[in-house]
Design an enzyme around this catalytic site. Structure first.
Site, short mmCIF file in Angstrom:
data_model
loop_
_atom_site.label_atom_id
_atom_site.label_comp_id
_atom_site.label_asym_id
_atom_site.label_seq_id
_atom_site.Cartn_x
_atom_site.Cartn_y
_atom_site.Cartn_z
CE1 TYR A 77 -40.81 -3.42 -18.89
CE2 TYR A 77 -41.37 -5.77 -18.81
CZ TYR A 77 -41.35 -4.51 -18.22
OH TYR A 77 -41.86 -4.35 -16.97
CG PHE A 129 -25.16 -4.94 6.15
CD1 PHE A 129 -23.94 -4.32 6.35
CD2 PHE A 129 -26.01 -4.43 5.18
CE1 PHE A 129 -23.57 -3.21 5.59
CE2 PHE A 129 -25.64 -3.33 4.42
CZ PHE A 129 -24.42 -2.72 4.62
CB THR A 130 -27.44 -0.98 7.92
OG1 THR A 130 -26.84 -1.07 6.63
CG2 THR A 130 -26.39 -0.50 8.92
CG ASP A 220 -24.91 -10.14 2.70
OD1 ASP A 220 -24.38 -9.96 1.58
OD2 ASP A 220 -25.26 -9.22 3.44
CE LYS A 263 -21.91 -2.68 -1.06
NZ LYS A 263 -22.66 -3.41 -0.08
NE ARG A 387 -21.32 0.54 8.09
CZ ARG A 387 -22.50 0.96 7.62
NH1 ARG A 387 -23.31 1.69 8.35
NH2 ARG A 387 -22.88 0.65 6.40
CG PHE A 454 -25.99 4.89 8.71
CD1 PHE A 454 -26.90 3.90 9.04
CD2 PHE A 454 -25.37 4.83 7.47
CE1 PHE A 454 -27.20 2.87 8.15
CE2 PHE A 454 -25.65 3.81 6.57
CZ PHE A 454 -26.57 2.84 6.91
C1 LIG Z 1 -23.90 -3.19 0.75
C2 LIG Z 1 -24.35 -4.37 1.46
C3 LIG Z 1 -25.68 -4.82 1.38
C4 LIG Z 1 -26.76 -4.04 0.67
O1 LIG Z 1 -26.51 -3.89 -0.68
P1 LIG Z 1 -26.91 -2.57 -1.49
O2 LIG Z 1 -26.42 -2.89 -2.87
O3 LIG Z 1 -26.20 -1.41 -0.86
O4 LIG Z 1 -28.37 -2.43 -1.43
C5 LIG Z 1 -26.00 -5.98 2.05
N1 LIG Z 1 -25.09 -6.67 2.77
C6 LIG Z 1 -23.82 -6.25 2.87
C7 LIG Z 1 -22.86 -7.05 3.68
C8 LIG Z 1 -23.40 -5.10 2.24
O5 LIG Z 1 -22.14 -4.69 2.36
#
Ligand SMILES: *Cc1c(COP(=O)(O)O)cnc(C)c1O
Length: 462
Positions: A77, A129-130, A220, A263, A387, A454
């Site tokens: 843990y 970004f969303t 980011d 990513k 998008r 979306f």
């Molecule tokens: C995917 C993404 C996020 C959010 O990350 P999640 O792992 O999907 O929560 C934030 N910023 C960018 C540019 C992204 O592509």
């Protein structure tokens, strides 16, 4: 001896050890699947998809080393061995001083927004970004876009469309004062602009201006290695530097970062929040306990942390990134040859088709990108995503739709998953759909979720 050939092909720097079988479908089956999904590709079942280019998020193929690392999961843990391995991978490759793991990127965005933003604050950024913007808004802040105008123009060939506009940033600081701007949110490889990079020079200028006003830079860094590759290709003085060293230089110009390791970092789940400020880190490591889990696991299993630690190291390897971005370029070049309108320059993680120019007979409120994504799936079983206006959502104060300049269909390439033959199939399908484009009808939205619509919205054909 001089070679007679002027072209030398490149190939992937890996070979295939295990395969996942795909199911082929008929057009009739895909038609039914689309109706079931309300014409939203997010609502399709994966078993009905042939080539899945919905997203590059969590869809990468892990290496044999990462899989072997999964067997070394220390599922304690607290204080798992894998956490310390992960922490040292962050130090070595990114240079940030402190890190808390989170289950994915938005977990880190939630925490950084909660600890840094006060109601009424302004957060400038190089395009929204969303999930990032939503967490800023939920914390009471307002996002303001300061990306250069070229980023909103699908035809501009600017080499660094991810750059911030210093004049826009400076005037925001003048209007609101630096006390109301807790940080500027800087993305590398700007997703919503089509995977477009920011230059080191621009980042340095942003750094200089924000430092003067005591404003932090939060990075980011979801696709930082892909951005570094473009810097190596396009920015003066970087041709002979390694991607790894460029990544570290980018990070050194910022105060902290949110990461979706799903990513660039080649894992199926994982993320983190990295910070250089000790007091902020302490707040974050307290907050993570509320939303994610103890600060040494952050909503992840020990094995996930191990895979992430190894993936981070692999992700900054020059040969890996050359093949990754090279595959995206391979697909993009075929589309350009077929005269399909796409965002240029070709970005780092996918091809972004310009639905406004593809379907000029549809108004933006008829959701052209949504309609095009559905049509591509119907033609070949290739899954892409919208998008455009659906992703952009509504203004939180007026309730009106945002009408973004860019109305795009994104064909996102997972890392190390598909071959060039798959890319050929995708390009041929797009060509076919382009040929028949005049027959494509628009949509109306029949179900609209309140947040990040979306993902779950449903549509009917007009
Ligand atoms: C995917 C993404 C996020 C959010 O990350 P999640 O792992 O999907 O929560 C934030 N910023 C960018 C540019 C992204 O592509």
């Amino acid at each position: 001896m001089k070679s007679k050939r002027n072209k030398r092909s490149w190939a992937e720097p890996y070979k295939i050890k295990m395969v996942e079988l795909l199911r082929m479908t008929t057009r009739e089956e895909r038609k039914k699947a689309l109706e079931y999904a309300g014409y939203n590709t997010f609502l399709l079942k994966s078993k009905d998809v042939y080539i899945d280019l919905l997203t590059d998020s969590g869809t990468s193929a892990m290496s044999d080393r990462q899989w072997a690392g999964m067997m070394l999961g220390d599922e304690a843990y607290a204080g798992s061995e894998n956490f310390y391995h992960f922490e040292s991978a962050v130090h070595e490759n990114y240079g940030y001083k402190y890190v808390v793991p989170t289950h994915q990127g938005r977990g880190a965005e939630n925490i950084v927004s909660k600890i840094m933003i006060k109601p009424g604050d302004i957060i400038p950024g190089n395009m929204y970004f969303t999930t990032t913007r939503l967490h800023q808004e939920l914390a009471g802040g307002t996002f303001v876009d300061i990306i250069i105008d070229e980023a909103h123009d699908s035809q501009s060939k600017h080499p660094f469309k991810g750059n911030g506009n210093l004049t826009k940033l400076e005037s925001l600081i003048k209007i609101y004062g630096s006390k109301k701007i807790p940080y500027i949110s800087i993305a590398t490889s700007v997703n919503m602009a089509g995977g477009q990079p920011i230059s080191i020079q621009n980042l340095r200028e942003i750094r200089k201006l924000t430092e003067k006003h005591d404003i932090k830079v939060i990075h980011d860094m979801t696709r930082v290695a892909e951005n570094a590759w473009f810097i190596k290709q396009r920015e003066k003085g970087y041709q002979n530097k390694s991607v790894k060293s460029i990544v570290k230089e980018i990070c050194s110009l910022t105060d902290g970062a949110t990461m979706s390791a799903k990513k660039d970092a080649l894992v199926n789940i994982g993320g983190f929040l990295a910070l250089n400020d000790k007091a902020l880190y302490e707040e974050a490591s307290n907050m993570v306990v509320v939303y994610e889990g103890l600060h040494t696991y952050g909503g992840l299993a020990g094995r996930d942390l191990e895979a992430m630690a190894i993936g981070i190291g692999e992700s900054v390897n020059d040969d890996h990134i050359r093949a990754r971005v090279g595959q995206v370029e391979y697909l993009g070049m075929q589309m350009l040859e077929a005269k399909i309108p796409i965002v240029q320059p070709i970005g780092g993680h996918g091809i972004f088709v310009d639905a406004k120019r593809f379907l000029p007979h549809l108004k933006q409120l008829q959701f052209p990108a949504q309609a095009l994504a559905a049509e591509i799936y119907l033609d070949s079983g290739v899954r892409s995503m919208e998008r455009g206006i659906v992703s952009a959502g509504r203004n939180k104060d007026t309730g009106d739709h945002y009408f973004p300049e860019l109305e795009l269909v994104r064909l996102t390439i997972p890392r190390r998953v598909y071959t060039q033959a798959h890319m050929d199939v995708v390009a041929e399908s797009l060509e076919e759909v382009f040929h028949n484009r005049k027959k494509i009808k628009g949509f109306k939205m029949v179900h609209e979720p309140k947040y990040l619509r979306f993902f779950q919205a449903r549509f009917k054909k007009l």
